[in-house]
Design an enzyme around this catalytic site. Sequence first.
Site, PDB file in Angstrom:
ATOM      1  CG  ASP A  93      24.627 -15.928  33.311  1.00  7.61           C
ATOM      2  OD1 ASP A  93      25.481 -15.482  32.540  1.00  7.61           O
ATOM      3  OD2 ASP A  93      23.443 -15.545  33.294  1.00  7.61           O
ATOM      4  CG  ASP A  94      27.011 -12.960  35.135  1.00 13.96           C
ATOM      5  OD1 ASP A  94      28.064 -12.482  34.697  1.00 13.96           O
ATOM      6  OD2 ASP A  94      25.995 -13.135  34.432  1.00 13.96           O
ATOM      7  CG  HIS A 135      24.183 -14.384  26.103  1.00 16.31           C
ATOM      8  ND1 HIS A 135      25.442 -14.843  25.803  1.00 16.31           N
ATOM      9  CD2 HIS A 135      24.148 -14.225  27.459  1.00 16.31           C
ATOM     10  CE1 HIS A 135      26.141 -14.953  26.929  1.00 16.31           C
ATOM     11  NE2 HIS A 135      25.377 -14.584  27.945  1.00 16.31           N
ATOM     12  CG  HIS A 180      29.128 -13.528  31.382  1.00 17.59           C
ATOM     13  ND1 HIS A 180      29.206 -13.045  30.090  1.00 17.59           N
ATOM     14  CD2 HIS A 180      27.944 -14.195  31.459  1.00 17.59           C
ATOM     15  CE1 HIS A 180      28.112 -13.390  29.425  1.00 17.59           C
ATOM     16  NE2 HIS A 180      27.332 -14.094  30.241  1.00 17.59           N
ATOM     17  CG  HIS A 215      26.070 -19.088  29.800  1.00 12.47           C
ATOM     18  ND1 HIS A 215      24.892 -19.005  29.089  1.00 12.47           N
ATOM     19  CD2 HIS A 215      26.310 -17.832  30.256  1.00 12.47           C
ATOM     20  CE1 HIS A 215      24.454 -17.748  29.118  1.00 12.47           C
ATOM     21  NE2 HIS A 215      25.313 -17.022  29.841  1.00 12.47           N
ATOM     22  CD  GLU A 267      19.241 -13.729  30.292  1.00 16.53           C
ATOM     23  OE1 GLU A 267      19.473 -13.699  31.507  1.00 16.53           O
ATOM     24  OE2 GLU A 267      19.936 -13.119  29.452  1.00 16.53           O
TER      25      GLU A 267
END
Length: 316
Positions: free
Chosen positions: A275-276, A194, A16, A14, A197
């Site tokens: 994630d980021d 996704h 990006h 996961h 969340e």
Amino acid sequence: MYEWLNALPKAELHLHLEGTLEPELLFALAERNRIALPWNDVETLRKAYAFNNLQEFLDLYYAGADVLRSEQDFYDLTWAYLQKCKAQNVVHVEPFFDPQTHTDRGIPFEVVLAGIRAALRDGEKQLGIRHGLILSFLRHLSEEEAQKTLDQALPFRDAFVAVGLDSSEVGHPPRKFQRVFDRARSEGFLTVAHAGEEGPPEYIWEALDLLKVERIDHGVRAFEDERLMRRLIDEQIPLTVCPLSNTKLCVFDDMSQHTILDMLERGVKVTVNSDDPAYFGGYVTENFHALQQSLGMTEEQARRLAQNSLDARLVK
């Protein structure tokens, strides 16, 4: 324990690519492309990385992505991430990229893809990091726009292992994209999404039953629905959980409240991801370390989480 966690072989499922754009690279690309930025320097930009929710983060994320213009820019972005992976013994990556973030501002689909693919290939050859690329649709845009993006992707179908769904969750349920996911599966793509969340557990049910996903990205709100928890356990459906992201975006107020280890002990196939990471203060090892520091994660639990990530790969 940080060094031990860093050395643990793991996969990242996961991530990006646009979310790995560190401030230093962002400024370098802005200079390369002669783009004026609203921030004076790297430190001013770092101070802007204080978010109260997903939408505030996304606004900054899309503004930052504007510096990505050329094939070389996308190569440099992806290569910088792969070097971080090598340093943290991440041996397999299945990153997302959001073509609509770029095509909507006039960057051709093939330019974006060529840079990312070249870096992923070099990462396999030079760093030994295997990969599978996931094309992700932006859920705040229409299903018609997603269909157009799938049209653009089909000539390059061998570049992707799956399609996904990301961006603003609340108000954009998975059912909005059922037809494009049906079509993607008929074209041979696997699916992920996704869900759960900021969105409710119902979104996880929809992702499973309507989008027929292989994995749920995030999924932490499944903890609120006992019937859903039992299904995740019985069917061993992986969740790609992102602890630092969840606290930075206030899904949990504090890491000590995070449910990932409770889910692990219940038998849910949870994994740890970043994630980021440029925006949330840590790559995979930092996410593992945060669980150890705040929740007392043991070495045995860390091993299980790392093994789950390797087991949950779409590309074996």
